[in-house]
Design a protein around this motif. Structure first.
Motif, PDB file in Angstrom:
ATOM      1  N   TRP A  36       0.812  -1.156   0.140  1.00  0.00           N
ATOM      2  CA  TRP A  36       0.028   0.070   0.003  1.00  0.00           C
ATOM      3  C   TRP A  36       0.950   1.084  -0.025  1.00  0.00           C
ATOM      4  CZ3 TRP A  36      -0.014  -3.624   3.811  1.00  0.00           C
ATOM      5  CH2 TRP A  36       0.738  -3.463   5.023  1.00  0.00           C
ATOM      6  N   ALA A  37       1.911   1.136   0.562  1.00  0.00           N
ATOM      7  CA  ALA A  37       3.062   2.410   0.623  1.00  0.00           C
ATOM      8  C   ALA A  37       3.364   2.630  -0.772  1.00  0.00           C
ATOM      9  CB  ALA A  37       4.095   2.252   1.705  1.00  0.00           C
ATOM     10  N   LYS A  38       3.827   1.270  -1.411  1.00  0.00           N
ATOM     11  CA  LYS A  38       4.366   1.622  -2.554  1.00  0.00           C
ATOM     12  C   LYS A  38       3.347   2.002  -3.718  1.00  0.00           C
ATOM     13  CE  LYS A  38       7.697  -2.279  -2.020  1.00  0.00           C
ATOM     14  NZ  LYS A  38       8.162  -3.770  -2.480  1.00  0.00           N
ATOM     15  N   ARG A  39       2.233   1.625  -3.493  1.00  0.00           N
ATOM     16  CA  ARG A  39       0.848   2.008  -4.372  1.00  0.00           C
ATOM     17  C   ARG A  39       0.860   3.802  -4.320  1.00  0.00           C
ATOM     18  NH1 ARG A  39      -3.288  -1.293  -5.955  1.00  0.00           N
ATOM     19  NH2 ARG A  39      -1.754  -2.758  -5.884  1.00  0.00           N
ATOM     20  N   TRP A  40       0.880   3.815  -3.151  1.00  0.00           N
ATOM     21  CA  TRP A  40       0.844   5.623  -2.796  1.00  0.00           C
ATOM     22  C   TRP A  40       1.780   6.250  -3.573  1.00  0.00           C
ATOM     23  CZ3 TRP A  40      -1.857   9.538  -0.580  1.00  0.00           C
ATOM     24  CH2 TRP A  40      -1.367  10.624  -0.263  1.00  0.00           C
ATOM     25  N   ILE A  41       3.295   5.755  -3.437  1.00  0.00           N
ATOM     26  CA  ILE A  41       4.375   6.649  -3.768  1.00  0.00           C
ATOM     27  C   ILE A  41       4.359   6.598  -5.426  1.00  0.00           C
ATOM     28  CG2 ILE A  41       6.833   6.540  -4.210  1.00  0.00           C
ATOM     29  CD1 ILE A  41       6.876   5.729  -1.064  1.00  0.00           C
ATOM     30  N   ALA A  42       3.929   5.195  -5.933  1.00  0.00           N
ATOM     31  CA  ALA A  42       3.806   5.086  -7.437  1.00  0.00           C
ATOM     32  C   ALA A  42       2.995   6.295  -7.941  1.00  0.00           C
ATOM     33  CB  ALA A  42       3.266   4.016  -7.771  1.00  0.00           C
ATOM     34  N   VAL A  43       2.074   6.729  -7.592  1.00  0.00           N
ATOM     35  CA  VAL A  43       1.246   7.921  -8.099  1.00  0.00           C
ATOM     36  C   VAL A  43       2.046   9.007  -8.449  1.00  0.00           C
ATOM     37  CG1 VAL A  43      -0.643   9.384  -7.734  1.00  0.00           C
ATOM     38  CG2 VAL A  43      -0.672   7.003  -7.110  1.00  0.00           C
ATOM     39  N   LEU A  44       3.072   9.448  -7.201  1.00  0.00           N
ATOM     40  CA  LEU A  44       3.941  10.510  -7.543  1.00  0.00           C
ATOM     41  C   LEU A  44       4.996  10.152  -8.433  1.00  0.00           C
ATOM     42  CD1 LEU A  44       4.772  13.305  -6.301  1.00  0.00           C
ATOM     43  CD2 LEU A  44       6.335  11.891  -4.630  1.00  0.00           C
ATOM     44  N   GLU A  45       5.619   8.899  -8.286  1.00  0.00           N
ATOM     45  CA  GLU A  45       6.739   8.652  -9.158  1.00  0.00           C
ATOM     46  C   GLU A  45       6.449   8.589 -10.839  1.00  0.00           C
ATOM     47  OE1 GLU A  45       9.221   5.678  -7.240  1.00  0.00           O
ATOM     48  OE2 GLU A  45       9.949   7.156  -6.053  1.00  0.00           O
ATOM     49  N   ALA A  46       5.329   8.257 -11.109  1.00  0.00           N
ATOM     50  CA  ALA A  46       4.788   8.106 -12.375  1.00  0.00           C
ATOM     51  C   ALA A  46       5.123   9.397 -13.104  1.00  0.00           C
ATOM     52  CB  ALA A  46       3.308   7.592 -12.606  1.00  0.00           C
ATOM     53  N   MET A  47       5.162  10.686 -12.393  1.00  0.00           N
ATOM     54  CA  MET A  47       5.473  11.857 -13.188  1.00  0.00           C
ATOM     55  C   MET A  47       6.876  12.182 -13.009  1.00  0.00           C
ATOM     56  SD  MET A  47       2.331  13.907 -11.527  1.00  0.00           S
ATOM     57  CE  MET A  47       2.750  13.644  -9.787  1.00  0.00           C
ATOM     58  N   GLY A  48       7.885  11.486 -13.106  1.00  0.00           N
ATOM     59  CA  GLY A  48       9.015  11.439 -13.038  1.00  0.00           C
ATOM     60  C   GLY A  48       9.585  12.300 -13.964  1.00  0.00           C
ATOM     61  N   ASP A  49       9.210  12.056 -15.326  1.00  0.00           N
ATOM     62  CA  ASP A  49       9.778  12.945 -16.707  1.00  0.00           C
ATOM     63  C   ASP A  49       9.239  14.168 -16.473  1.00  0.00           C
ATOM     64  OD1 ASP A  49      11.021  10.542 -17.285  1.00  0.00           O
ATOM     65  OD2 ASP A  49       9.490   9.904 -18.767  1.00  0.00           O
ATOM     66  N   GLU A  50       7.769  14.405 -16.032  1.00  0.00           N
ATOM     67  CA  GLU A  50       7.441  15.793 -15.985  1.00  0.00           C
ATOM     68  C   GLU A  50       8.225  16.706 -14.872  1.00  0.00           C
ATOM     69  OE1 GLU A  50       3.241  15.801 -15.795  1.00  0.00           O
ATOM     70  OE2 GLU A  50       3.059  13.938 -16.715  1.00  0.00           O
ATOM     71  N   LEU A  51       8.417  16.051 -13.687  1.00  0.00           N
ATOM     72  CA  LEU A  51       8.964  17.077 -12.571  1.00  0.00           C
ATOM     73  C   LEU A  51      10.402  16.958 -12.565  1.00  0.00           C
ATOM     74  CD1 LEU A  51       6.942  15.221  -9.797  1.00  0.00           C
ATOM     75  CD2 LEU A  51       6.290  17.517 -11.007  1.00  0.00           C
ATOM     76  N   GLY A  52      11.404  16.739 -13.578  1.00  0.00           N
ATOM     77  CA  GLY A  52      12.633  16.982 -13.820  1.00  0.00           C
ATOM     78  C   GLY A  52      13.406  16.085 -12.583  1.00  0.00           C
ATOM     79  N   GLY A  53      14.373  16.980 -11.902  1.00  0.00           N
ATOM     80  CA  GLY A  53      14.902  16.489 -10.835  1.00  0.00           C
ATOM     81  C   GLY A  53      14.263  17.075  -9.344  1.00  0.00           C
ATOM     82  N   ARG A  54      13.052  17.007  -9.569  1.00  0.00           N
ATOM     83  CA  ARG A  54      12.236  17.632  -8.097  1.00  0.00           C
ATOM     84  C   ARG A  54      12.030  16.295  -7.359  1.00  0.00           C
ATOM     85  NH1 ARG A  54      10.781  21.090 -12.203  1.00  0.00           N
ATOM     86  NH2 ARG A  54      10.865  23.355 -11.262  1.00  0.00           N
ATOM     87  N   LEU A  55      11.555  15.170  -7.965  1.00  0.00           N
ATOM     88  CA  LEU A  55      11.668  13.939  -7.195  1.00  0.00           C
ATOM     89  C   LEU A  55      12.842  13.519  -6.221  1.00  0.00           C
ATOM     90  CD1 LEU A  55       9.448  11.807  -9.100  1.00  0.00           C
ATOM     91  CD2 LEU A  55       8.858  13.190  -7.531  1.00  0.00           C
ATOM     92  N   SER A  56      14.003  13.628  -6.855  1.00  0.00           N
ATOM     93  CA  SER A  56      15.335  13.273  -6.365  1.00  0.00           C
ATOM     94  C   SER A  56      15.562  14.396  -5.262  1.00  0.00           C
ATOM     95  CB  SER A  56      16.504  13.113  -7.453  1.00  0.00           C
ATOM     96  OG  SER A  56      16.593  14.499  -8.058  1.00  0.00           O
TER      97      SER A  56
END
Length: 299
Positions: free
Chosen positions: A39-59
């Motif tokens: 369930w934690a991975k599912r929650w985080i997956a929503v955010l990380e699916a936008m990795g290309d759009e957010l550039g380096g903001r996730l890191s």
């Protein structure tokens, strides 16, 4: 400086190093992925699916989470609020909103869950059933956000990209907290743990019992020997003493402290304390440590 609404991209933003934060919340994971449970991975997956759009903001958000830049987090029904120390003196205010399940929807979900005893049994044990999303989906109210549109995020920082690194840092820490307490997911969707268990029939409220009447009150003795009713100079016969097979078994069963802030992991710190206490107890029984009947600790 204004609030960011919706999810959009704005890459032309000057990056600055954040100010050092004192007493912030530090992620338990210092490398690799955040969240261990499904369930934690599912929650985080929503955010990380936008990795290309957010550039380096996730890191950068992961670095903020691990370096303790998030000062506080409050999770209430339908909303997470937090403060994150960025490059400016005043911390940024972050908000993550999730639509609450309406009362009629929760009623349907509870009825669906109650038809399968395994759901109530696992929830009572503090475990999130693997297929618990199915009854929510059948009732037309998904438990976890499925798309980025299911979340509304805001930050008072000047970065016009939403989510920004401050939102990402809070989001990652929430995912870790879901590992410790899966019922936080239900709270975000509008129902607390006690309400769910009560409606599932797993817990019944009992009226508080009156305290027993005390006929006579005796003064509490100040001397340790009189208080315990033993001669502290005489070592009792306790038989053989062995350290427990697992140090800090109870804290490990209860799980990590919510939003732990210290450098050392909570359970690692507790294990060291329990191990030291066991070692001291063995020395006391063996007679290599002298009892001190004063207010000082045993030395």
């Amino acid at each position: 400086m204004g609030w960011n609404y919706g999810w959009h991209r704005f890459e032309r933003f000057e990056r600055k190093a954040p100010r050092a934060a004192k007493g912030g919340i530090k992620a338990q994971s210092q490398r690799g992925q955040f969240g261990q449970s499904w369930w934690a991975k599912r929650w985080i997956a929503v955010l990380e699916a936008m990795g290309d759009e957010l550039g380096g903001r996730l890191s950068r958000g992961r670095s903020y989470a691990r370096n303790g830049q998030v000062l506080n987090i409050e999770i209430t029904k339908g909303r997470v609020t937090a403060e994150v120390q960025g490059s400016r003196p005043k911390p940024y205010k972050v908000s993550i909103a999730v639509d609450q399940i309406p009362e009629a929807g929760w009623k349907k979900v509870i009825e669906a869950l109650s038809r399968q005893a395994i759901f109530a049994a696992k929830l009572m044990a503090g475990e999130m059933p693997q297929d618990i999303e199915a009854p929510f989906a059948e009732c037309g109210v998904p438990l976890l956000p499925m798309r980025r549109q299911d979340l509304k995020t805001e930050c008072s920082c000047p970065d016009y990209s939403n989510p920004c690194k401050h939102v990402a840092a809070v989001y990652y820490l929430i995912g870790e907290e879901f590992d410790r307490d899966p019922f936080l997911i239900f709270r975000l969707r509008g129902m607390d743990r006690d309400d769910i268990l009560k409606q599932l029939g797993g817990r019944t409220a009992t009226a508080p019992q009156p305290a027993p009447r005390v006929e006579e009150t005796q003064p509490i003795p100040l001397e340790a020997a009189a208080f315990w009713g033993v001669d502290l100079q005489t070592r009792p016969e306790v038989g053989s003493l062995q350290p427990p097979p697992v140090a800090a078994a109870l804290p490990k069963r209860l799980g990590s402290f919510p939003f732990w802030r210290a450098e050392e992991r909570f359970l690692d710190a507790m294990e060291a304390i329990y191990t030291a206490a066991s070692d001291r107890a063995e020395k006391v029984v063996a007679g290599s440590v002298v009892h001190n009947t004063s207010h000082d600790a045993v030395e």
